[in-house]
Design an enzyme around this catalytic site. Sequence first.
Site, PDB file in Angstrom:
ATOM      1  CG  HIS A  73      -1.741   4.422   5.048  1.00 59.31           C
ATOM      2  ND1 HIS A  73      -1.522   4.316   3.754  1.00 59.31           N
ATOM      3  CD2 HIS A  73      -2.147   3.028   5.618  1.00 59.31           C
ATOM      4  CE1 HIS A  73      -1.732   3.002   3.008  1.00 59.31           C
ATOM      5  NE2 HIS A  73      -1.977   2.279   4.231  1.00 59.31           N
ATOM      6  CG  HIS A 107      -6.776   0.628   1.886  1.00 60.97           C
ATOM      7  ND1 HIS A 107      -5.717   0.954   0.924  1.00 60.97           N
ATOM      8  CD2 HIS A 107      -5.903   0.028   2.774  1.00 60.97           C
ATOM      9  CE1 HIS A 107      -4.544   0.564   1.334  1.00 60.97           C
ATOM     10  NE2 HIS A 107      -4.492   0.276   2.448  1.00 60.97           N
ATOM     11  CB  CYS A 146      -0.900   0.020   1.123  1.00 55.46           C
ATOM     12  SG  CYS A 146      -1.973  -1.410   1.051  1.00 55.46           S
TER      13      CYS A 146
END
Length: 437
Positions: free
Chosen positions: A310, A349, A175
């Site tokens: 994040h 996400h 990620c």
Amino acid sequence: MSIDPIVIVGMGIEAPGGIENLPDFWSALVSGRELIGPFPRDRDWPLDELFALGRLDGWATVRDRGGFLDGAAEFDAQFFGITPREAVAMDPQQRVAMRVAWRALEHAGLNPGALDGDSAGVWMGVSMIEYGPRAGSVHEHSGYRATGTALGAVAGRISHGLGLTGPSISVDTACASSLTAVHQAASAIRAGECDWALAGGVCVMGSPGAFYEFSKNNALATDGHCRSYAADPTGTLWGEGAGVIVLERESRAKALGHRIYGQLLGSRVNHNGAGAPLAVPSSAAQQRLIESTVAAAGVSADDIGLIEGHGTGTAVGDPLELAALAAIYGHPDRADGPLLGSVKSNIGHAQAASGMLGLIKVLLCGAHGVVAPSLWADQPTTEIDWDATSLRLAAELTDWAPRADGLRYAAVSSFGVAGTNAHAIVGLPVLEEIDHG
């Protein structure tokens, strides 16, 4: 601060909710829209089994919700000079990345069809794939699988399609991939490996495997929302997306008359090291990374007015990230502490593309002079003492004034499941006229 910084002169995007251009993305952000929707029904996924996982002992419920691209299955193969048979065998991430890179070039005022032979570089963050039939079998796509499923072909397709001859590198740091790609592209420009570059990230899920994994780990949002930094988070929610930016030195941009949307003042990448399990974030490592990035950018931490975090919406990750951010950016004596948010609250996400979508959000906030709200921020987590920090969640649309030097300063943060962390600091000039793209 560099006397000739790397600057961002163009960007392209594809996001859930049918978003294919910057104005639509910005409209969704400023209006606080959640772009979450039901699972796609055109991918032959075992949805009945998926939605029944909650009946298994130790597994969490999977809601019919995610941040999915509407046009992931669509591709104009002829436009890019690719045969229909080869196009079907291509990982959809290759197809989406190609068209988003094209948009970024057009947004920068470049003619994508006139770049053949240019030594520009391409760095693309990519996500794990499970697309199509197994290569070790006989089927109609045999012969195209080597390039169709190679992660390296995500960047390679862009370079090949445009005729670019510089470095062409796909990046997988989970990620943190797209911010890592930006860091590597900027480093290559500074080193003279190329004069300019495309950098970005893409995620199109070839299977719902990520939902299975996080259902079993009980880290998947049980209510179908990604509640970044909010009280009582239920877990993360997977999404898709793609974003690409055009990078070059400021001197080159000015010489060519390119509009500058941001200066990439500093970026750094590190790893958690040993200690906790591989997938568990490290607040200490993130704090070290932020300190290193601030030093590389040549600015004060107190200059940062916006942080795009994040913000996975997990009970473990968010508090650890907040502790690191507050330690560097949230000095309690600051009268105008930075606002914090995460685009994941809008779109879920997006894995390898998540950092790039957050960076583009920041660039748009700078261009418009306002901070877009982060969803679920009206009830912040109680895992941090907000009275002891000047850090605040961006709960509403907020005017964002530039510093005395005429720039707005922002930070973007990402961390990956394998322990890689990435951080970037950008300076955003005041734009008299906004190019909507």
